[in-house]
Design an enzyme around this catalytic site. Structure first.
Site, PDB file in Angstrom:
ATOM      1  N   SER A 274      43.564  29.850  39.386  1.00  0.00           N
ATOM      2  CA  SER A 274      44.073  29.540  40.474  1.00  0.00           C
ATOM      3  C   SER A 274      43.774  28.030  40.473  1.00  0.00           C
ATOM      4  O   SER A 274      44.418  27.421  41.477  1.00  0.00           O
ATOM      5  CB  SER A 274      42.998  30.111  41.488  1.00  0.00           C
TER       6      SER A 274
ATOM      7  N   THR B 118      39.160  35.182  33.459  1.00  0.00           N
ATOM      8  CA  THR B 118      38.449  36.330  33.553  1.00  0.00           C
ATOM      9  C   THR B 118      37.884  36.621  32.021  1.00  0.00           C
ATOM     10  O   THR B 118      36.830  36.868  31.628  1.00  0.00           O
ATOM     11  CB  THR B 118      38.780  37.554  34.291  1.00  0.00           C
TER      12      THR B 118
ATOM     13  N   THR C  79      44.590  35.354  34.854  1.00  0.00           N
ATOM     14  CA  THR C  79      45.798  36.131  35.417  1.00  0.00           C
ATOM     15  C   THR C  79      46.755  35.727  36.462  1.00  0.00           C
ATOM     16  O   THR C  79      47.761  35.933  36.689  1.00  0.00           O
ATOM     17  CB  THR C  79      45.363  37.730  35.348  1.00  0.00           C
ATOM     18  N   ASP C  80      45.651  35.005  37.435  1.00  0.00           N
ATOM     19  CA  ASP C  80      46.459  34.821  38.652  1.00  0.00           C
ATOM     20  C   ASP C  80      47.520  34.011  38.788  1.00  0.00           C
ATOM     21  O   ASP C  80      48.368  34.110  39.522  1.00  0.00           O
ATOM     22  CB  ASP C  80      45.119  34.218  39.684  1.00  0.00           C
TER      23      ASP C  80
HETATM   24  N1  ASN Z   1      40.789  34.484  38.656  1.00  0.00           N
HETATM   25  C1  ASN Z   1      41.048  34.896  37.542  1.00  0.00           C
HETATM   26  C2  ASN Z   1      41.887  33.953  36.833  1.00  0.00           C
HETATM   27  O1  ASN Z   1      43.084  33.923  37.108  1.00  0.00           O
HETATM   28  C3  ASN Z   1      41.479  36.419  37.360  1.00  0.00           C
HETATM   29  C4  ASN Z   1      41.712  36.890  35.921  1.00  0.00           C
HETATM   30  O2  ASN Z   1      41.633  36.076  34.819  1.00  0.00           O
HETATM   31  N2  ASN Z   1      41.814  37.953  35.755  1.00  0.00           N
HETATM   32  O3  ASN Z   1      41.384  32.924  36.143  1.00  0.00           O
END
Ligand code: ASN
Length: 622
Positions: A94, A27, A124-125
């Site tokens: 993901s 993100t 973050t995922d």
């Molecule tokens: N879907 C995003 C990822 O993991 C979530 C994020 O980065 N906050 O790439």
């Protein structure tokens, strides 16, 4: 704005540290696409960083003529210079797989010696999985590798991208925390202790069973005692193969026998079993225990961890004891991410038999678990606490200051005495050998000047960093070179130390040694990994200087170590030109011989020269 004005407003005197940023996606660099959803946006992040005054100091970059990005000056010791490697394609985390971990691992391996620290921008995922996996893949890591990302894209006005990125860069460029860590919401967490705990909060990560390694508030507080050091006397290496035949099986009250069978049957080679509470399974489910027992007897590694977020599996209940009898390995307080990725790592080791693999799964190899017999040093026996008590020092700030003075001072007594027994005793009293004195010098710097190999070995194997830089930007390796302790240099290099800084400066050192006829110093630099053809700022090489100042021993040594006879300096002179100009006959003959021989194999040349001048002899300094 004129250069003069800009130079007068920027501090060019601070030492620099270099950080490599690997941008994998997530993100932090996403933009909304035509459907209004966030998606990776190639080639957008680097220009945005370059135009953000909090992330790039254009004046400093102009003044120093660098094409890299430069963090604006802050209260820390180093000015952080960083370069960003953007992956193609950028990924939502993901979509990441084992292959992406390998890709990151390979890039860090390939650039390891060129940078002081690393930041990985990641979604973050699955960040906790990647952080755990990399922590196992990176053997003998000696530098900071910090993973970060954000919940809101960095392009938006309000968000966490900027502070996460800034904090990571400052930490990676200023502190040696030789682990894979996760920086989020002002906390630095051990990567393999971390889980994503919130979908939308900016406080998205936690390490429930381990305290933060650093917290960033008004000041940066590093919890030095919590840092995990891999203490082998070996170089950084990346395990580039992982075994994918692993899975995660979370028990639930109505789980069927066939579900369990499916999870345990080939090709599964490792299974993380998430059990109830302190590691319990229903002891009245013989079917379940039989299936597990059958799998472990086939060599499948089954590791028991708890479904609870906090705490550890233990064998206090009959229900947990049953698992042990079925051959299940206790995973203590490992996170699911750590247990799973540790299995991928352990199972990929061809030299480890099943017994060794089982042993390693329950051992604390990267700080990922707390077993019963392993506790952090307690304060009861702490040397500084005893002194603080005697001096009526009560506040933690004062206690810290006292430690900063006492630890290096007391360690230096044992080091200059060459007394490993004393070091052992000091360790029992919690003396931190990695602590540095007011000049940022550690016990290892001193030991490398003294040249006592046993002490150097002791300190490295007790986690003192070979990369620590003192106030003058000297590493322990430079100190060992300064005193020509060849055996110490070899040990440092074997343990991952390498030359740092501008190669021209190293060229200057080579030239200086050659000009003085100091063959021993040339040997020191060679052993430390210097390129014998590295020119100084005037394009002169050591061979030029040895030829000019008539030092045949140095000329022979350099020729033996692949010094080029055709190197030209700024005045277009070769070493042979110089020898002839100065009428240094013997040296000129050697160079002529070498030049004639240039087309022949280097080994032939080696044999010839070796007969008159011996190879580098490693000698111990008494
Ligand atoms: N879907 C995003 C990822 O993991 C979530 C994020 O980065 N906050 O790439």
């Amino acid at each position: 704005m004129s250069t003069m004005i800009s130079c007068s407003t920027i501090n060019l005197d601070k030492p620099e540290s270099k950080v490599m940023v690997i941008y994998t996606g997530g993100t932090i660099g996403m933009l909304r696409n035509e459907d209004g959803v966030l998606a990776p946006a190639p080639n957008m992040l680097i220009p945005a960083l370059k135009n953000n005054p909090y992330l790039h100091d254009k004046l400093y970059a102009e003044a120093t003529d660098t094409t890299s990005l430069v963090l604006p000056d802050c209260d820390e010791k180093y000015r952080v210079i960083y370069t960003v490697l953007e992956y193609d394609p950028l990924l939502d985390s993901s979509n990441m797989t084992v292959d992406d971990w390998m890709h990151i691992g390979k890039d860090i391996r390939d650039h390891y010696e060129k940078y002081d620290g690393f930041v990985i921008l990641h979604g973050t995922d699955t960040l906790a999985y990647s952080a755990s996996a990399l922590s196992f893949m990176f053997e003998n890591i000696g530098k900071s590798v910090i993973m970060t990302g954000s919940q809101i894209p960095i392009f938006e006005i309000r968000g966490d991208g900027l502070s996460n990125m800034l904090g990571s860069l400052i930490l990676a460029g200023n502190y040696i925390i030789p682990e894979v860590t996760v920086y989020f919401n002002n906390k630095l967490l051990r990567g393999n202790r971390t889980s994503k705990v919130h979908v939308s909060s900016l406080n998205a990560f936690d390490s429930p069973n381990f305290p933060p390694l650093a917290t960033v508030g008004i000041k940066i507080e590093v919890n030095t005692k919590a840092i995990f050091h891999q203490c082998d006397l070996e170089k950084f290496r990346v395990q580039s193969v992982l075994n994918k035949n692993v899975c995660l099986l979370r028990l639930f009250p109505c789980i069927t026998t066939s579900t369990i069978q499916e999870f345990l049957r080939p090709p599964a080679m490792g299974v993380v079993l998430q059990t109830y509470g302190s590691g319990n399974v229903p002891s009245n489910r013989k079917d379940l225990l039989d299936e597990i027992s059958e799998a472990t007897s086939r060599g499948v590694l089954v590791v028991n961890i708890t479904q609870c977020t906090k705490g550890s599996v233990s064998d206090i209940y009959e229900t947990g004891e049953a698992l042990k009898k079925a051959g299940v390995i206790p995973g203590f307080d490992m996170t699911p991410e750590a247990a799973l990725t540790k299995l991928t790592y352990t199972l990929s080791k061809p030299d480890w038999d099943t017994t060794k693999k089982r042993e390693m799964m329950q051992a604390n190899i990267r700080g990922e678990l707390t077993s019963h017999d392993q506790f952090l040093h307690t304060n009861e026996n702490d040397f500084v606490d005893i002194v603080a008590h005697a001096l009526n020092i009560n506040t933690s700030e004062e206690r810290k200051q006292l430690g900063a003075i006492l630890y290096p001072a007391i360690a230096s007594i044992a080091v200059s005495d060459g007394n490993t027994e004393m070091l052992d005793n000091l360790k029992k009293y919690g003396v931190d050998f990695s602590a540095s004195n007011m000049d940022d010098r550690t016990a290892l710097h001193l030991a490398c000047c003294e040249g006592n190999l046993a002490i150097v070995e002791y300190l490295i194997s007790h986690g003192v960093s070979v990369h620590a830089k003192d106030r003058f930007d000297h590493t322990p390796l430079l100190d060992a070179i300064q005193f020509d302790h060849h055996d110490v240099i070899q040990l440092l290099v074997q343990s991952g130390a390498h030359l740092i800084g501008n190669p021209r400066v190293i060229g200057g050192e080579l030239c200086k040694a050659a000009a003085k006829g100091n063959k021993r110093r040339l040997e020191s630099l060679f052993l430390a990994g210097a390129d014998m053809n590295q020119p100084d700022f005037s394009e002169r090489t050591a061979l030029h200087m040895a030829a000019l100042h008539d030092h045949p021993e140095c000329v022979s040594f350099l020729l033996l170590h692949k010094a080029r006879t055709d190197a030209v300096d700024l005045l277009k002179l070769t070493p042979l030109d110089m020898a002839r100009m100065k009428e240094n006959k013997h040296v000129a003959e050697l160079l002529e011989f070498a030049r004639e021989d240039e087309d022949r194999q280097k080994t032939d040349l080696g044999i010839k020269l070796e007969t008159s001048f011996p190879e580098v002899v490693i000698t111990k300094n008494s």
